[in-house]
Design a protein around this motif. Structure first.
Motif, PDB file in Angstrom:
ATOM      1  N   LYS A   1       2.446  -6.532   1.998  1.00 19.80           N
ATOM      2  CA  LYS A   1       3.105  -7.612   2.731  1.00 19.80           C
ATOM      3  C   LYS A   1       2.288  -7.909   3.976  1.00 19.80           C
ATOM      4  CE  LYS A   1       8.003  -7.145   1.678  1.00 19.80           C
ATOM      5  NZ  LYS A   1       9.341  -6.966   2.295  1.00 19.80           N
TER       6      LYS A   1
ATOM      7  N   THR B   1      -0.803  -6.295   7.978  1.00 16.34           N
ATOM      8  CA  THR B   1      -0.622  -6.092   6.540  1.00 16.34           C
ATOM      9  C   THR B   1      -0.203  -4.646   6.324  1.00 16.34           C
ATOM     10  OG1 THR B   1      -2.316  -7.742   6.032  1.00 16.34           O
ATOM     11  CG2 THR B   1      -1.747  -6.207   4.275  1.00 16.34           C
TER      12      THR B   1
ATOM     13  N   ASP C   1       1.792  -1.650   3.299  1.00 15.79           N
ATOM     14  CA  ASP C   1       2.277  -1.379   1.952  1.00 15.79           C
ATOM     15  C   ASP C   1       3.410  -0.348   1.927  1.00 15.79           C
ATOM     16  OD1 ASP C   1       0.694   0.837   2.484  1.00 15.79           O
ATOM     17  OD2 ASP C   1      -0.723   0.468   0.873  1.00 15.79           O
TER      18      ASP C   1
ATOM     19  N   GLU D   1      13.075  -4.082  -3.295  1.00 14.44           N
ATOM     20  CA  GLU D   1      11.700  -4.534  -3.538  1.00 14.44           C
ATOM     21  C   GLU D   1      10.699  -3.368  -3.563  1.00 14.44           C
ATOM     22  OE1 GLU D   1      10.725  -7.485  -0.614  1.00 14.44           O
ATOM     23  OE2 GLU D   1      12.248  -8.893  -1.347  1.00 14.44           O
TER      24      GLU D   1
END
Length: 97
Positions: free
Chosen positions: A38, A46, A48, A90
């Motif tokens: 993301k 960024t 993970d 998610e």
């Protein structure tokens, strides 16, 4: 959702509400290993893995890891906006620590 408790070394079945309750006031950290990377809206950050924990009753902090490196950035959330950002559904793996 399946959750691995790394303290008790057992697999649990928990809902999103149960995960929130185990953080606040339970004091446990919830680690979400995401299915894909993301980034923030500006492309500055960024990650993970998201690490969620409670600072105090109704206040939460999210810290980040990217490719095994713990990042220095964090975001603060109250109980009302937590559900907009905290998305264990998610994650490919959820861990309690």
């Amino acid at each position: 959702m399946k959750v691995y408790d790394s303290v008790k070394k057992e697999e649990l079945e928990m809902s999103e509400d149960e995960l929130v309750r185990i953080m606040d006031p339970g004091g446990r950290q919830v680690d979400l290993y995401l299915t894909e990377e993301k980034s923030d809206a500006d492309g500055y950050l960024t990650w993970d893995v998201e690490h969620w924990s409670s600072l105090s009753k109704g206040r939460f902090i999210r810290t980040y890891t990217y490719k095994g490196k713990v990042l220095s950035e964090s975001t603060g959330h109250n109980i009302y906006d937590l559900y907009n950002e905290f998305k264990p559904q998610e994650a490919k793996k959820i861990e309690l620590s």
